[in-house]
Design a protein around this motif. Structure first.
Motif, PDB file in Angstrom:
ATOM      1  N   PRO A  30       0.834  -1.203   0.000  1.00  0.00           N
ATOM      2  CA  PRO A  30       0.000   0.000   0.000  1.00  0.00           C
ATOM      3  C   PRO A  30       0.866   1.249   0.000  1.00  0.00           C
ATOM      4  O   PRO A  30       2.052   1.169   0.331  1.00  0.00           O
ATOM      5  CB  PRO A  30      -0.776  -0.115   1.313  1.00  0.00           C
ATOM      6  CG  PRO A  30       0.046  -0.996   2.183  1.00  0.00           C
ATOM      7  CD  PRO A  30       0.837  -1.887   1.299  1.00  0.00           C
ATOM      8  N   PRO A  31       0.299   2.390  -0.353  1.00  0.00           N
ATOM      9  CA  PRO A  31       1.080   3.616  -0.270  1.00  0.00           C
ATOM     10  C   PRO A  31       1.534   3.774   1.169  1.00  0.00           C
ATOM     11  O   PRO A  31       0.771   3.517   2.098  1.00  0.00           O
ATOM     12  CB  PRO A  31       0.078   4.700  -0.635  1.00  0.00           C
ATOM     13  CG  PRO A  31      -1.084   3.992  -1.231  1.00  0.00           C
ATOM     14  CD  PRO A  31      -1.090   2.608  -0.713  1.00  0.00           C
ATOM     15  N   ILE A  41       2.067   8.649  -7.289  1.00  0.00           N
ATOM     16  CA  ILE A  41       2.893   8.145  -8.380  1.00  0.00           C
ATOM     17  C   ILE A  41       2.306   8.547  -9.717  1.00  0.00           C
ATOM     18  O   ILE A  41       2.963   9.017 -10.614  1.00  0.00           O
ATOM     19  CB  ILE A  41       2.905   6.601  -8.373  1.00  0.00           C
ATOM     20  CG1 ILE A  41       3.162   6.077  -6.973  1.00  0.00           C
ATOM     21  CG2 ILE A  41       3.917   6.063  -9.355  1.00  0.00           C
ATOM     22  CD1 ILE A  41       2.769   4.624  -6.836  1.00  0.00           C
ATOM     23  N   ARG A  54      -6.543   9.011   2.670  1.00  0.00           N
ATOM     24  CA  ARG A  54      -5.637   8.543   3.717  1.00  0.00           C
ATOM     25  C   ARG A  54      -5.163   9.690   4.574  1.00  0.00           C
ATOM     26  O   ARG A  54      -4.785   9.533   5.704  1.00  0.00           O
ATOM     27  CB  ARG A  54      -4.415   7.870   3.093  1.00  0.00           C
ATOM     28  CG  ARG A  54      -4.681   6.608   2.404  1.00  0.00           C
ATOM     29  CD  ARG A  54      -3.403   5.911   2.074  1.00  0.00           C
ATOM     30  NE  ARG A  54      -2.457   6.695   1.306  1.00  0.00           N
ATOM     31  CZ  ARG A  54      -2.515   6.883   0.003  1.00  0.00           C
ATOM     32  NH1 ARG A  54      -3.501   6.377  -0.683  1.00  0.00           N
ATOM     33  NH2 ARG A  54      -1.598   7.590  -0.606  1.00  0.00           N
ATOM     34  N   ARG A  69      -9.552  -2.551   5.122  1.00  0.00           N
ATOM     35  CA  ARG A  69      -9.241  -3.310   3.900  1.00  0.00           C
ATOM     36  C   ARG A  69      -8.634  -4.674   4.258  1.00  0.00           C
ATOM     37  O   ARG A  69      -8.956  -5.689   3.659  1.00  0.00           O
ATOM     38  CB  ARG A  69      -8.300  -2.500   3.012  1.00  0.00           C
ATOM     39  CG  ARG A  69      -9.031  -1.338   2.360  1.00  0.00           C
ATOM     40  CD  ARG A  69      -8.122  -0.290   1.771  1.00  0.00           C
ATOM     41  NE  ARG A  69      -8.900   0.664   0.990  1.00  0.00           N
ATOM     42  CZ  ARG A  69      -9.604   1.679   1.486  1.00  0.00           C
ATOM     43  NH1 ARG A  69      -9.630   1.898   2.790  1.00  0.00           N
ATOM     44  NH2 ARG A  69     -10.296   2.478   0.696  1.00  0.00           N
ATOM     45  N   TYR A 205       7.868   3.992 -13.429  1.00  0.00           N
ATOM     46  CA  TYR A 205       7.209   4.641 -12.294  1.00  0.00           C
ATOM     47  C   TYR A 205       7.983   4.281 -11.030  1.00  0.00           C
ATOM     48  O   TYR A 205       8.613   3.230 -10.952  1.00  0.00           O
ATOM     49  CB  TYR A 205       5.729   4.238 -12.190  1.00  0.00           C
ATOM     50  CG  TYR A 205       5.529   2.765 -11.967  1.00  0.00           C
ATOM     51  CD1 TYR A 205       5.552   1.871 -13.029  1.00  0.00           C
ATOM     52  CD2 TYR A 205       5.341   2.255 -10.687  1.00  0.00           C
ATOM     53  CE1 TYR A 205       5.397   0.521 -12.830  1.00  0.00           C
ATOM     54  CE2 TYR A 205       5.179   0.907 -10.474  1.00  0.00           C
ATOM     55  CZ  TYR A 205       5.212   0.053 -11.549  1.00  0.00           C
ATOM     56  OH  TYR A 205       5.067  -1.284 -11.341  1.00  0.00           O
ATOM     57  N   THR A 207       7.605   3.436  -7.655  1.00  0.00           N
ATOM     58  CA  THR A 207       7.514   2.434  -6.575  1.00  0.00           C
ATOM     59  C   THR A 207       7.535   1.000  -7.080  1.00  0.00           C
ATOM     60  O   THR A 207       7.183   0.077  -6.345  1.00  0.00           O
ATOM     61  CB  THR A 207       6.223   2.633  -5.755  1.00  0.00           C
ATOM     62  OG1 THR A 207       5.133   2.536  -6.681  1.00  0.00           O
ATOM     63  CG2 THR A 207       6.190   3.952  -5.051  1.00  0.00           C
ATOM     64  N   GLY A 234      -0.509  -1.381  -8.500  1.00  0.00           N
ATOM     65  CA  GLY A 234       0.471  -0.492  -9.132  1.00  0.00           C
ATOM     66  C   GLY A 234       0.659  -0.880 -10.585  1.00  0.00           C
ATOM     67  O   GLY A 234      -0.312  -1.204 -11.292  1.00  0.00           O
ATOM     68  N   GLY A 236       1.729  -3.538 -11.761  1.00  0.00           N
ATOM     69  CA  GLY A 236       1.454  -4.933 -12.075  1.00  0.00           C
ATOM     70  C   GLY A 236       2.597  -5.923 -11.878  1.00  0.00           C
ATOM     71  O   GLY A 236       2.594  -6.986 -12.496  1.00  0.00           O
ATOM     72  N   ILE A 252      -5.863  -5.153  -8.371  1.00  0.00           N
ATOM     73  CA  ILE A 252      -6.804  -4.022  -8.230  1.00  0.00           C
ATOM     74  C   ILE A 252      -5.988  -2.749  -8.050  1.00  0.00           C
ATOM     75  O   ILE A 252      -4.998  -2.743  -7.308  1.00  0.00           O
ATOM     76  CB  ILE A 252      -7.705  -4.193  -6.979  1.00  0.00           C
ATOM     77  CG1 ILE A 252      -8.376  -5.569  -6.977  1.00  0.00           C
ATOM     78  CG2 ILE A 252      -8.740  -3.081  -6.888  1.00  0.00           C
ATOM     79  CD1 ILE A 252      -9.049  -5.914  -5.652  1.00  0.00           C
ATOM     80  N   ALA A 258      -2.244   3.096 -13.511  1.00  0.00           N
ATOM     81  CA  ALA A 258      -1.642   1.869 -12.980  1.00  0.00           C
ATOM     82  C   ALA A 258      -2.210   0.653 -13.709  1.00  0.00           C
ATOM     83  O   ALA A 258      -1.474  -0.225 -14.166  1.00  0.00           O
ATOM     84  CB  ALA A 258      -1.913   1.770 -11.477  1.00  0.00           C
TER      85      ALA A 258
END
Ligand SMILES: C[S@@+](CC[C@H](N)C(=O)[O-])C[C@H]1O[C@@H](n2cnc3c(N)ncnc32)[C@H](O)[C@@H]1O
Length: 509
Positions: A30-31, A41, A54, A69, A205, A207, A234, A236, A252, A258
């Motif tokens: 997660p971020p 991103i 968040r 989640r 990208y 991350t 992200g 993938g 997801i 993304a």
């Protein structure tokens, strides 16, 4: 139906709609809780919304956001499943105590994996922060752990001693220790290089996680054919590795970019075939492309749209009075995969509905309910008038349902490309500039390029993310097929293929 899916949306909503105990392994990245701009991103609407979500409060808010989640992730995991939660110093202490121990139970904690990597730039006041934490929990003690699938050489990852110094008779006993020919099970600290800027794996990208990291996780905690879920997919990495390792997968992400990057990456890696009907894998966006639906395989489209309306489709392709499905109360449905449906369709349907089930027809008329539904892309004036006449004169309601009242439909973006020769050298290479301009009511997200496009193989991006739509290439004399894809804010895409003849001069054919 295949499980493989890329889904655009808030993972909370998607997870809530998933069936319980259907997933074998969850990896989530997660971020991080850093409140920094670099946390954003992609910068598209979906991601910025999630970032604000968040950040509506401090750490407590972040933990609540993530915990709700993780509760759903726990529910969708099979009893033999496990979760790997990737985080860093910003929130790892809170995540372990406040989320994982509470949701999975402290007794199901298996490892705190420390992923160590190198990198430049450190403060002069602190030790350089060069590791992430990956918490591993099983849903139960019966979780899968394939030790032999992830063994590494004894000297690997920096700490190994010489094999021959290690093995032999154990002091004071008769027990003889021998090295396992497959190597050792890795320790809980992993030395896997982070991707540097020029790494061939790099998609573009910040991350992006290395595939080696995901390979180890997926191999140890799942078997071939198992379902791997990444709710923060992200670009993938997880789904691309899962696919390579013959696992089923679900990715997801709330960002259109993304999801599209993950898709382009999968295409580059394999011959996967995308379809809304889930053959090889399904792509679930917020909107469906009009052209794809309109020209899709007729029978697949019929059964899919009937299902979306809430009915079941007829299994037979012919017969059934030309009816394609029925609602839960058996009221018939007919699907026309065309625009501007005429009056004759209404009359034929009216006749078929009366013949197919006289009792139901009479009951629906008596109760003033629709006697049937016709689904089409659009209805002509004649059809609308005929339906109105039947209602008024014969008290019969035939419901005309345009496809875009059932599912959101949009037209894909258009794209044009300008080609300019900039220079040529003595060896016959031509420096050429390509400028793509996309048009979409909802705004353009990015462009992708395939400089060796082959229609049979499909689009294989050489440049995955190009936010400006400008590229330069050095091309030799000969013919070149160059394709550019434009992706809009709904995730719909337009494609333009340029056939270029380079021979003394540059000509678009
Ligand atoms: C750190 S990145 C994941 C990177 C990924 N592991 C990779 O290797 O490419 C986190 C992702 O979570 C997504 N995200 C943030 N909030 C989300 C939410 N509520 N639902 C789904 N995705 C979300 C972001 O758009 C971003 O792509």
């Amino acid at each position: 139906m295949s499980v493989n899916k890329l889904i655009l949306g808030d993972n909370f909503e998607i997870l809530k709609a998933m069936e319980s105990e259907t997933v074998d392994l969850i990896y989530l990245d997660p971020p991080f809780f850093s409140n920094r701009n670099y946390e954003v991103i992609w910068g598209d609407e979906g991601e910025v919304r999630s970032f604000r979500d968040r950040w509506a409060g401090g750490i407590d808010h972040y933990i609540t956001w993530l915990k709700e989640r993780v509760v759903e992730m726990h529910r969708v995991l099979k009893p033999t499943g496990s979760i790997f939660l990737h985080c860093d110093w910003h929130a790892n202490a809170y995540i372990r105590v406040e989320i994982l121990d509470k949701v999975f139970g402290a007794s199901n904690f298996r490892n705190e994996i420390v992923w160590c990597y190198r990198g430049g730039g450190a403060s002069k006041m602190d030790f350089g922060r060069r590791h992430d934490t990956i918490f591993r929990y099983g849903k139960s003690p019966q979780h899968i752990f394939n030790a032999d699938a992830i063994r590494i050489p004894y000297q690997a990852e920096g700490m190994g001693r010489k094999d021959d110094a290690m093995w032999g008779k154990h002091k004071g006993t008769d027990k003889v220790y021998k090295p396992n020919p497959l190597g050792k099970i890795p320790e809980d600290w992993w030395l896997i290089n982070a991707l540097n800027a020029n790494d061939p794996e790099r998609i573009g990208y910040p991350t992006q996680k290395p595939t080696e990291l995901l390979e180890r996780i997926i191999k140890c905690a799942s078997n071939e054919g198992d379902v791997v879920l990444d709710p923060f997919a992200g670009g993938g990495t997880t789904v691309a590795v899962a696919d390579k390792l013959n696992r089923k997968w679900i990715g997801i992400d709330q960002s259109v970019q993304a999801i599209k990057v993950a898709e382009l990456r999968l295409h580059r890696q394999t011959d996967l075939f995308t379809s809304i009907y889930a053959n090889s894998y399904a792509l679930q966006l917020h909107k469906y492309d009009y052209d794809t639906l309109r020209h899709a395989n007729a029978f697949e489209f019929e059964s899919w749209i009937v299902h979306q309306l809430g009915g079941t489709s007829n299994t037979r392709q012919h017969g059934d009075f030309g009816l394609d499905g029925k609602m839960p109360d058996n009221t018939p449905i007919q699907v026309k995969r065309s625009d501007n449906i005429g009056r004759n369709v209404i009359d034929n349907f009216f006749a078929a509905v009366q013949r197919s089930d006289k009792k139901l027809f009479a009951k629906n008329v008596a109760e003033k309910k629709p006697v049937g539904y016709i689904i089409a892309f659009s209805f002509g004036k004649g059809a609308v008038e005929e339906a109105a006449r039947l209602k008024l004169k014969e008290s019969v309601t035939i419901e005309l349902v345009p496809v875009d009242k059932i599912v959101p439909v949009a037209k894909k973006p258009a794209v044009t490309v300008e080609v300019n020769e900039l220079s040529r050298d003595t060896k016959g290479f031509h420096e050429i500039e390509f400028i793509a301009v996309g048009q979409s009511e909802v705004g353009i997200e990015f462009y992708s390029w395939d400089f060796a496009y082959n229609a049979e193989k499909g689009f294989r991006a050489s440049v995955i993310i190009d936010r400006d739509g400008k590229q330069q290439a050095k091309l030799k004399a000969g013919y070149h097929n160059i394709a550019v894809k434009v992706v809009d804010n709904d995730g719909l895409e337009g494609l333009e293929v340029i056939k270029l003849k380079v021979n003394g001069m540059v000509r678009v054919e």
